[in-house]
Design a protein around this motif. Structure first.
Motif, PDB file in Angstrom:
ATOM      1  N   UNK A 101       0.863  -1.179   0.000  1.00 20.72           N
ATOM      2  CA  UNK A 101       0.000   0.000   0.000  1.00 20.72           C
ATOM      3  C   UNK A 101       0.897   1.225   0.000  1.00 20.72           C
ATOM      4  N   UNK A 102       0.575   2.174  -0.869  1.00 23.61           N
ATOM      5  CA  UNK A 102       1.313   3.431  -0.951  1.00 23.61           C
ATOM      6  C   UNK A 102       0.328   4.568  -0.715  1.00 23.61           C
ATOM      7  N   UNK A 103       0.731   5.558   0.066  1.00 24.73           N
ATOM      8  CA  UNK A 103      -0.113   6.720   0.323  1.00 24.73           C
ATOM      9  C   UNK A 103       0.645   7.943  -0.171  1.00 24.73           C
ATOM     10  N   UNK A 104       0.028   8.674  -1.111  1.00 27.34           N
ATOM     11  CA  UNK A 104       0.669   9.829  -1.736  1.00 27.34           C
ATOM     12  C   UNK A 104      -0.181  11.083  -1.544  1.00 27.34           C
ATOM     13  N   UNK A 105       0.467  12.239  -1.470  1.00 30.83           N
ATOM     14  CA  UNK A 105      -0.305  13.479  -1.406  1.00 30.83           C
ATOM     15  C   UNK A 105      -0.927  13.784  -2.767  1.00 30.83           C
ATOM     16  N   UNK A 106      -2.105  14.405  -2.735  1.00 26.25           N
ATOM     17  CA  UNK A 106      -2.783  14.826  -3.960  1.00 26.25           C
ATOM     18  C   UNK A 106      -2.869  16.351  -3.924  1.00 26.25           C
ATOM     19  N   UNK A 107      -2.424  16.978  -4.993  1.00 26.46           N
ATOM     20  CA  UNK A 107      -2.419  18.438  -5.048  1.00 26.46           C
ATOM     21  C   UNK A 107      -3.818  18.996  -5.279  1.00 26.46           C
ATOM     22  N   UNK A 108      -4.606  18.350  -6.116  1.00 27.46           N
ATOM     23  CA  UNK A 108      -5.934  18.844  -6.406  1.00 27.46           C
ATOM     24  C   UNK A 108      -6.746  17.742  -7.069  1.00 27.46           C
ATOM     25  N   UNK A 109      -8.051  17.913  -7.047  1.00 25.81           N
ATOM     26  CA  UNK A 109      -8.975  17.025  -7.752  1.00 25.81           C
ATOM     27  C   UNK A 109     -10.044  17.912  -8.355  1.00 25.81           C
ATOM     28  N   UNK A 110     -10.509  17.552  -9.538  1.00 22.06           N
ATOM     29  CA  UNK A 110     -11.541  18.332 -10.211  1.00 22.06           C
ATOM     30  C   UNK A 110     -12.635  17.385 -10.673  1.00 22.06           C
ATOM     31  N   UNK A 111     -13.870  17.673 -10.306  1.00 22.01           N
ATOM     32  CA  UNK A 111     -15.013  16.898 -10.793  1.00 22.01           C
ATOM     33  C   UNK A 111     -15.382  17.462 -12.157  1.00 22.01           C
ATOM     34  N   UNK A 112     -15.287  16.659 -13.183  1.00 24.79           N
ATOM     35  CA  UNK A 112     -15.510  17.099 -14.557  1.00 24.79           C
ATOM     36  C   UNK A 112     -16.918  17.669 -14.744  1.00 24.79           C
ATOM     37  N   UNK A 113     -17.914  16.983 -14.216  1.00 25.37           N
ATOM     38  CA  UNK A 113     -19.304  17.369 -14.409  1.00 25.37           C
ATOM     39  C   UNK A 113     -19.609  18.768 -13.884  1.00 25.37           C
ATOM     40  N   UNK A 151     -17.145  20.961 -12.158  1.00 27.97           N
ATOM     41  CA  UNK A 151     -16.018  21.878 -12.020  1.00 27.97           C
ATOM     42  C   UNK A 151     -15.551  22.058 -10.573  1.00 27.97           C
ATOM     43  N   UNK A 152     -16.187  21.367  -9.634  1.00 24.97           N
ATOM     44  CA  UNK A 152     -15.768  21.460  -8.230  1.00 24.97           C
ATOM     45  C   UNK A 152     -14.321  21.034  -8.103  1.00 24.97           C
ATOM     46  N   UNK A 153     -13.609  21.634  -7.158  1.00 22.67           N
ATOM     47  CA  UNK A 153     -12.202  21.306  -6.959  1.00 22.67           C
ATOM     48  C   UNK A 153     -11.951  20.930  -5.491  1.00 22.67           C
ATOM     49  N   UNK A 154     -10.781  20.376  -5.246  1.00 23.70           N
ATOM     50  CA  UNK A 154     -10.382  20.025  -3.884  1.00 23.70           C
ATOM     51  C   UNK A 154     -11.173  18.850  -3.333  1.00 23.70           C
ATOM     52  N   UNK A 155     -11.319  18.830  -2.016  1.00 21.70           N
ATOM     53  CA  UNK A 155     -11.993  17.717  -1.355  1.00 21.70           C
ATOM     54  C   UNK A 155     -13.467  17.593  -1.750  1.00 21.70           C
ATOM     55  N   UNK A 156     -14.098  18.676  -2.132  1.00 23.24           N
ATOM     56  CA  UNK A 156     -15.506  18.589  -2.544  1.00 23.24           C
ATOM     57  C   UNK A 156     -15.660  17.797  -3.848  1.00 23.24           C
ATOM     58  N   UNK A 157     -14.596  17.714  -4.624  1.00 27.58           N
ATOM     59  CA  UNK A 157     -14.645  16.941  -5.869  1.00 27.58           C
ATOM     60  C   UNK A 157     -14.531  15.448  -5.596  1.00 27.58           C
ATOM     61  N   UNK A 158     -14.042  15.096  -4.424  1.00 21.96           N
ATOM     62  CA  UNK A 158     -13.898  13.681  -4.063  1.00 21.96           C
ATOM     63  C   UNK A 158     -15.216  13.219  -3.504  1.00 21.96           C
TER      64      UNK A 158
END
Length: 135
Positions: free
Chosen positions: A114-126, A128-135
């Motif tokens: 198991x590897x745990x990596x930092x994520x800089x950002x996430x974007x919900x395509x549908x 446009x939400x970004x960050x943790x709200x996109x997850x």
């Protein structure tokens, strides 16, 4: 926010899916992959695995012992399943613990990584939400 990457045995796929859902993972992706881990140097473990695999194979194929030796010496790759999960920082420990519980065996080798990596950002395509709200 983190990305959790888990490389597990193929036969643990369903247990891992159930564990991730129960742990509250927002979603996950799984891939069929091939690979091998660190080679085992303990001759008793190697011989026990070889004998077990030969017994399972029976007399079906003449090259079975050659194939098994290739797996045990690292010359061949094992089929594995790779899961990738995005998680909020506070959810990582629970998800990792769930993956470990679903995949730990008494085989002494090959339970996965198991590897745990930092994520800089996430974007919900549908949306446009970004960050943790996109997850």
């Amino acid at each position: 926010m983190k990305e959790i990457i888990a490389v597990i045995r193929m036969n643990k796929t369903n247990d891992t899916k159930k564990a991730l859902i129960k742990a509250g993972a927002a979603g996950f992706t799984a891939f069929k992959v091939m690979g091998r881990g660190k080679l085992v140097n303990d001759e008793s473990i190697i011989m026990e695995r070889k004998n077990r695999l030969l017994k399972l194979a029976g007399d079906e194929e003449a090259d079975t012992e050659v194939l098994i030796d290739g797996f045990l010496t690292g010359e061949r790759l094992f089929p594995r399943r790779l899961f990738t999960v995005l998680a909020k920082d506070e959810d990582v420990k629970g998800i990792v613990d769930a993956i470990i519980a679903a995949n730990r065996t008494e085989n002494n080798v090959g339970d996965g990584k198991i590897f745990v990596l930092p994520v800089m950002d996430a974007i919900r395509v549908r949306t446009g939400e970004t960050g943790e709200t996109a997850v």
